[in-house]
Design a protein around this motif. Sequence first.
Motif, PDB file in Angstrom:
ATOM      1  N   LEU A 164       1.525  -7.547  -8.077  1.00 33.11           N
ATOM      2  CA  LEU A 164       2.544  -8.086  -7.172  1.00 33.11           C
ATOM      3  C   LEU A 164       1.973  -8.527  -5.830  1.00 33.11           C
ATOM      4  O   LEU A 164       2.693  -9.091  -5.010  1.00 33.11           O
ATOM      5  N   ALA A 165       0.681  -8.231  -5.580  1.00 37.82           N
ATOM      6  CA  ALA A 165       0.101  -8.555  -4.274  1.00 37.82           C
ATOM      7  C   ALA A 165      -0.823  -9.760  -4.371  1.00 37.82           C
ATOM      8  O   ALA A 165      -1.364 -10.079  -5.432  1.00 37.82           O
ATOM      9  N   SER A 166      -0.981 -10.414  -3.237  1.00 37.19           N
ATOM     10  CA  SER A 166      -1.844 -11.603  -3.157  1.00 37.19           C
ATOM     11  C   SER A 166      -3.265 -11.167  -2.793  1.00 37.19           C
ATOM     12  O   SER A 166      -3.448 -10.276  -1.955  1.00 37.19           O
ATOM     13  N   GLU A 167      -4.246 -11.779  -3.428  1.00 44.84           N
ATOM     14  CA  GLU A 167      -5.633 -11.419  -3.135  1.00 44.84           C
ATOM     15  C   GLU A 167      -6.031 -11.950  -1.758  1.00 44.84           C
ATOM     16  O   GLU A 167      -5.684 -13.063  -1.382  1.00 44.84           O
ATOM     17  N   MET A 168      -6.772 -11.133  -1.036  1.00 46.69           N
ATOM     18  CA  MET A 168      -7.136 -11.503   0.334  1.00 46.69           C
ATOM     19  C   MET A 168      -8.184 -12.625   0.344  1.00 46.69           C
ATOM     20  O   MET A 168      -9.229 -12.505  -0.300  1.00 46.69           O
ATOM     21  N   PRO A 169      -7.914 -13.721   1.085  1.00 49.93           N
ATOM     22  CA  PRO A 169      -8.925 -14.775   1.199  1.00 49.93           C
ATOM     23  C   PRO A 169     -10.121 -14.290   2.036  1.00 49.93           C
ATOM     24  O   PRO A 169      -9.975 -13.402   2.882  1.00 49.93           O
ATOM     25  N   ASP A 180     -16.104  -3.170   9.973  1.00 51.69           N
ATOM     26  CA  ASP A 180     -15.904  -2.175  11.029  1.00 51.69           C
ATOM     27  C   ASP A 180     -15.079  -0.973  10.539  1.00 51.69           C
ATOM     28  O   ASP A 180     -14.993   0.042  11.216  1.00 51.69           O
ATOM     29  N   TYR A 181     -14.466  -1.091   9.367  1.00 51.50           N
ATOM     30  CA  TYR A 181     -13.660   0.028   8.854  1.00 51.50           C
ATOM     31  C   TYR A 181     -14.530   1.269   8.677  1.00 51.50           C
ATOM     32  O   TYR A 181     -15.695   1.159   8.328  1.00 51.50           O
ATOM     33  N   VAL A 182     -13.930   2.433   8.875  1.00 50.32           N
ATOM     34  CA  VAL A 182     -14.644   3.668   8.540  1.00 50.32           C
ATOM     35  C   VAL A 182     -14.897   3.672   7.036  1.00 50.32           C
ATOM     36  O   VAL A 182     -14.190   2.988   6.273  1.00 50.32           O
ATOM     37  N   ASP A 183     -15.880   4.435   6.618  1.00 52.14           N
ATOM     38  CA  ASP A 183     -16.370   4.317   5.238  1.00 52.14           C
ATOM     39  C   ASP A 183     -15.276   4.461   4.187  1.00 52.14           C
ATOM     40  O   ASP A 183     -15.211   3.715   3.228  1.00 52.14           O
ATOM     41  N   TYR A 184     -14.409   5.441   4.375  1.00 52.03           N
ATOM     42  CA  TYR A 184     -13.488   5.726   3.276  1.00 52.03           C
ATOM     43  C   TYR A 184     -12.414   4.661   3.108  1.00 52.03           C
ATOM     44  O   TYR A 184     -11.776   4.583   2.066  1.00 52.03           O
ATOM     45  N   LEU A 185     -12.235   3.834   4.130  1.00 55.99           N
ATOM     46  CA  LEU A 185     -11.242   2.765   3.989  1.00 55.99           C
ATOM     47  C   LEU A 185     -11.832   1.502   3.368  1.00 55.99           C
ATOM     48  O   LEU A 185     -11.112   0.547   3.096  1.00 55.99           O
ATOM     49  N   LYS A 186     -13.148   1.524   3.176  1.00 55.77           N
ATOM     50  CA  LYS A 186     -13.768   0.386   2.497  1.00 55.77           C
ATOM     51  C   LYS A 186     -13.508   0.516   1.001  1.00 55.77           C
ATOM     52  O   LYS A 186     -13.006   1.535   0.528  1.00 55.77           O
ATOM     53  N   ALA A 187     -13.853  -0.520   0.243  1.00 58.32           N
ATOM     54  CA  ALA A 187     -13.616  -0.499  -1.192  1.00 58.32           C
ATOM     55  C   ALA A 187     -14.141   0.808  -1.796  1.00 58.32           C
ATOM     56  O   ALA A 187     -15.167   1.309  -1.338  1.00 58.32           O
ATOM     57  N   PRO A 188     -13.460   1.416  -2.773  1.00 57.05           N
ATOM     58  CA  PRO A 188     -12.374   0.814  -3.552  1.00 57.05           C
ATOM     59  C   PRO A 188     -10.981   0.853  -2.915  1.00 57.05           C
ATOM     60  O   PRO A 188     -10.068   0.242  -3.451  1.00 57.05           O
ATOM     61  N   VAL A 189     -10.811   1.610  -1.788  1.00 58.49           N
ATOM     62  CA  VAL A 189      -9.477   1.593  -1.175  1.00 58.49           C
ATOM     63  C   VAL A 189      -9.112   0.147  -0.817  1.00 58.49           C
ATOM     64  O   VAL A 189      -9.929  -0.599  -0.287  1.00 58.49           O
ATOM     65  N   GLY A 190      -7.900  -0.240  -1.127  1.00 59.69           N
ATOM     66  CA  GLY A 190      -7.449  -1.597  -0.819  1.00 59.69           C
ATOM     67  C   GLY A 190      -7.843  -2.619  -1.863  1.00 59.69           C
ATOM     68  O   GLY A 190      -7.504  -3.791  -1.726  1.00 59.69           O
ATOM     69  N   THR A 196      -9.631  -7.683  -3.314  1.00 59.16           N
ATOM     70  CA  THR A 196      -9.180  -6.982  -2.109  1.00 59.16           C
ATOM     71  C   THR A 196      -7.758  -7.420  -1.756  1.00 59.16           C
ATOM     72  O   THR A 196      -7.455  -8.614  -1.764  1.00 59.16           O
ATOM     73  N   TYR A 197      -6.916  -6.433  -1.443  1.00 62.56           N
ATOM     74  CA  TYR A 197      -5.514  -6.738  -1.152  1.00 62.56           C
ATOM     75  C   TYR A 197      -5.044  -6.231   0.209  1.00 62.56           C
ATOM     76  O   TYR A 197      -4.052  -6.715   0.734  1.00 62.56           O
ATOM     77  N   ARG A 198      -5.736  -5.255   0.763  1.00 58.85           N
ATOM     78  CA  ARG A 198      -5.151  -4.522   1.895  1.00 58.85           C
ATOM     79  C   ARG A 198      -5.839  -4.830   3.214  1.00 58.85           C
ATOM     80  O   ARG A 198      -7.067  -4.850   3.306  1.00 58.85           O
ATOM     81  N   GLY A 410      -1.205   0.160   5.587  1.00 60.03           N
ATOM     82  CA  GLY A 410      -1.883  -1.130   5.528  1.00 60.03           C
ATOM     83  C   GLY A 410      -0.850  -2.245   5.498  1.00 60.03           C
ATOM     84  O   GLY A 410       0.357  -1.995   5.372  1.00 60.03           O
ATOM     85  N   VAL A 411      -1.317  -3.485   5.657  1.00 57.45           N
ATOM     86  CA  VAL A 411      -0.433  -4.639   5.524  1.00 57.45           C
ATOM     87  C   VAL A 411      -0.886  -5.426   4.300  1.00 57.45           C
ATOM     88  O   VAL A 411      -2.085  -5.674   4.117  1.00 57.45           O
ATOM     89  N   TYR A 412       0.074  -5.766   3.457  1.00 54.58           N
ATOM     90  CA  TYR A 412      -0.206  -6.466   2.201  1.00 54.58           C
ATOM     91  C   TYR A 412       0.624  -7.746   2.142  1.00 54.58           C
ATOM     92  O   TYR A 412       1.748  -7.783   2.631  1.00 54.58           O
ATOM     93  N   VAL A 413       0.050  -8.767   1.556  1.00 54.94           N
ATOM     94  CA  VAL A 413       0.783 -10.014   1.347  1.00 54.94           C
ATOM     95  C   VAL A 413       1.167 -10.067  -0.130  1.00 54.94           C
ATOM     96  O   VAL A 413       0.361  -9.732  -1.008  1.00 54.94           O
ATOM     97  N   MET A 414       2.389 -10.473  -0.399  1.00 50.35           N
ATOM     98  CA  MET A 414       2.872 -10.438  -1.782  1.00 50.35           C
ATOM     99  C   MET A 414       2.481 -11.712  -2.541  1.00 50.35           C
ATOM    100  O   MET A 414       2.392 -12.806  -1.969  1.00 50.35           O
ATOM    101  N   ALA A 415       2.322 -11.546  -3.833  1.00 51.51           N
ATOM    102  CA  ALA A 415       1.849 -12.654  -4.675  1.00 51.51           C
ATOM    103  C   ALA A 415       2.832 -13.815  -4.716  1.00 51.51           C
ATOM    104  O   ALA A 415       2.458 -14.931  -5.068  1.00 51.51           O
ATOM    105  N   ARG A 416       4.072 -13.555  -4.329  1.00 46.72           N
ATOM    106  CA  ARG A 416       5.060 -14.632  -4.433  1.00 46.72           C
ATOM    107  C   ARG A 416       4.786 -15.787  -3.463  1.00 46.72           C
ATOM    108  O   ARG A 416       5.357 -16.852  -3.602  1.00 46.72           O
TER     109      ARG A 416
END
Lengths: 552, 363
Positions: A164-169, A180-190, A196-198, A410-416
């Motif tokens: 349901l989410a749009s992939e991040m450009p 710049d994200y702290v380690d744990y917020l990097k992939a695979p989170v998001g 990547t979505y988040r 987080g902020v997510y953009v929807m696939a619609r």
Amino acid sequence: MKSKKKINRRQFVKDASTVVAGASVIAAGSGAGLGLFPKSASAANVRRDILRIPGVGKGSPTDSDWQKVGALCLNPTKTRVSKGEFDGVELTFMGLNNQNLHNFLFRGFLKPWEKYTGAKIKWIDLAQADYNARLQQSIATKTVDFDILEMGAPFEGDVCGKGLASEMPNWVKEQIEMDDYVDYLKAPVGTWNGKTYRISIDGDCHNFNYRADYFKDAGFAAAWKAEGHKGAWGVPKTWQKVQEVSKFLKGKKDPTFGGDAVGYLDPCKGWGGFGFYFLASRATAYAKHPNDPAWLFDADTMKPRVNNPAWVRAIQDVIDVLPSQPANQLNADPGTTAFQQFLAGTGSMLSWWGDVGSMAKTSDGSVVGDVVGFDILPGSDDVYNSKTGRWDTLPGGPNYAPNMAYIGWGVYVMARVDSNSKKRKAAWSAAAHLGGKDISLWASAYPSGFQPYRNSHFNIDEWVNAGYDKAFITSYLESESNSYNHPNAAIEPRIPGIFQYYSVAEDELSKIYAGKYDAQTGANNIAAAWEKLTDQIGRKKQVALYRASLGL
Amino acid sequence: MTTTYIGTDHVPAQQKTLGRVIIFIATILLVALFLIQILYKTDTITLGFENWRPTLYAYLLWSIALCWGILLIKGDRGQRALFVLPAFLFTIAMVIFPLIFSVYISLHDWNLSAFEGQKFNGLDNFRALLVDEYYWNSMLNMVYYLVAILFEYAIAFGLALLLNSQIVARKFFRVVFLMPLMLSPVAVSWMLGKSLMEYRFGPAATLARHLGWESPAFFSSPEIARFSIMVLDAWTFIPFMMIMLLAGLQALPKEVNEAAKIDGATGWQHFWKITFPLMLPVSITATVIRIIFKLKLADVVINVTSGGPGGATDTVTSFIFREYRDRSNVGYGTMMAVVYLIIIIILMTLMLKLIDRWMQKVT
């Protein structure tokens, strides 16, 4: 999670000097004047200037302050979007309205963005209690009526896992400086299946809050020695010591406030699923082996581990120290342990989100501001190895596994929006503006509902220059950053319905703590209920999503 | 002499035909839209509406057409039907249809997070309910809560008698005693359960300490927690019973009381032989309504104890709330609600029948 009683970070230091934002801020507030500085100087000035809006000790930020911050942080947008490029685009944003924060800030932050780009945003404001039901209903009934979504990472399975989410450009990744994200917020989170979505706008973990006065008290030190305990009296570094200290303190008096001395505080009452995080914080050091990313379910089968010896030991720990805790502890939820007990002077050790630290000096209800200290969650002398079924003693000492509880908003953009390239770019631009590097610093420093989550947020000097007490802010921020960046951090599974698992567990834990079952029987009941739930949601897909969330 | 019979006015055949045609067309439209939407939603056909709103509009149109058609077909009698028909159609839309839909949902395995969406599973939810110890535990708790109504009734009757007598500041006390009823149970939860009865600094806890209760934790042991919830709920709703009983007392014929006084009846005889029997119809009404309120008890429990400790204070409604809101388990949650409704209907019907028979014997 930080939604319940949000902080007022600007009052960390009561006597801090207040500096009014400079003329450049005022000029920038109108949207003019930006980009006149050399790039490096401009970035530094922006960070300095936004931290002065409204300024430490100048009252709570208002909509005009949020708009000023939004205007000052508009440069990254301007480099990628031309003025009026999104004329005629209308976006719908769904998020929270807790404590008049979240969406209220976003509105202010995005007003200069709307003015510049020409896009319009409609808002769907939700109370936290309504959020899950509204989101799940939208998904289940295929009525997603929003383009941008504020969402916690635990719900990613429900949204990203269902396409349901749009992939991040890629341009967004550059704009928000994801490195710049702290380690744990990097992939695979998001991320899901490598996409990547988040855009993170928050970081979450449980840290260890303790009363420094207890552990500096000479009387306790002498009694500790006299009672024959091993090692010096001090802040416990392992759960074994937490248990020992909690039992030791029973019957003694609080060194500062004079009431009954109490050790660790366990919340035993359900909290809509959120209460389970607190057992998890006790269990991760036992259950999260450094050689195994999984700690809650087996990665291949989703077989619950909640009834393995590690989790049962954590449950038994709670049972063992309940007699040393206040008499009403069975009816204490996490809100009670944090705000009515620890901050009000009852208890000496507590696991919680960053709110406790940030409220210790700023809340009227807090009496512990001058005697509180922070650390990462305690470790364990041994750790359970699910693969061998044995307890391992690690050569490097105790096993630490900070609990990354909730993983932040987080902020997510929807696939619609994907079918309309203009709308898609507009949605991602708006989301990127909210998740920008500089705007996030302001949100970490002022009441917003969000905690620090970027490495750049842990530049102590920036906070001190803004008026915060160095010793306090250093202790607090280090407990956060050392948790975030810990190599053995326990990352929450981002699978559909995760709060259903937690809610079921809360019911069973309530029975265990009330003495209806022993720890093993109760844990077995939780495991059985979880197996049933996994089958109901769909085991095959659940396993796949769980593995994806672990990065396997 | 001419006699006029209401409803026998002549309705032209043409008008009747027009009425039938209107109803027929509206019915065809409604049925067709309904079928198309069902087929579309079940992916049988590709043409349909995005949501059910057009079907709702068709129902509204059909309702109007039905009213109009009946008016045309039946003339004056149709006019009389119009006094009832809109309310009936509204009831169908707002009560009957949701109930039928609930039964339909309850026969499905529907977890909002499930990948497959809803799946028909027949009576599986019912079978699961039969062995669900949380459900039956909360049902047992409901029995305890219902028994508490007897004590609430006794207290309410006492207060009503007091306020019916010639006491000082009677009007003031009537208002004061009514105040708890004006409060939302959620407010009561916070004011009493989370503040007054707070363990550390709550006034009730402090008083209890002064009275010798060393650890006045009102919600930590199962029995005390259940009793505390009963007290909170009673505090809110005793005024309701009291006001009904007070109204009954004030409506009692004064002659009977005066006759009893003249005959030398004692206070107890006066109450037990005269007031209480005369008040039975009001008492039964107040108690039945109170039972219905009690069966819905949830807000205080959700706010103060979340059903704990160990399910000791859980009610059926608070458990259904958790199953629905925290676990998105729509199918099973609906089955629990439907079964609870059926149990309530059967119990209330039986109770009213028994009371009716008993009353006939007594009177």
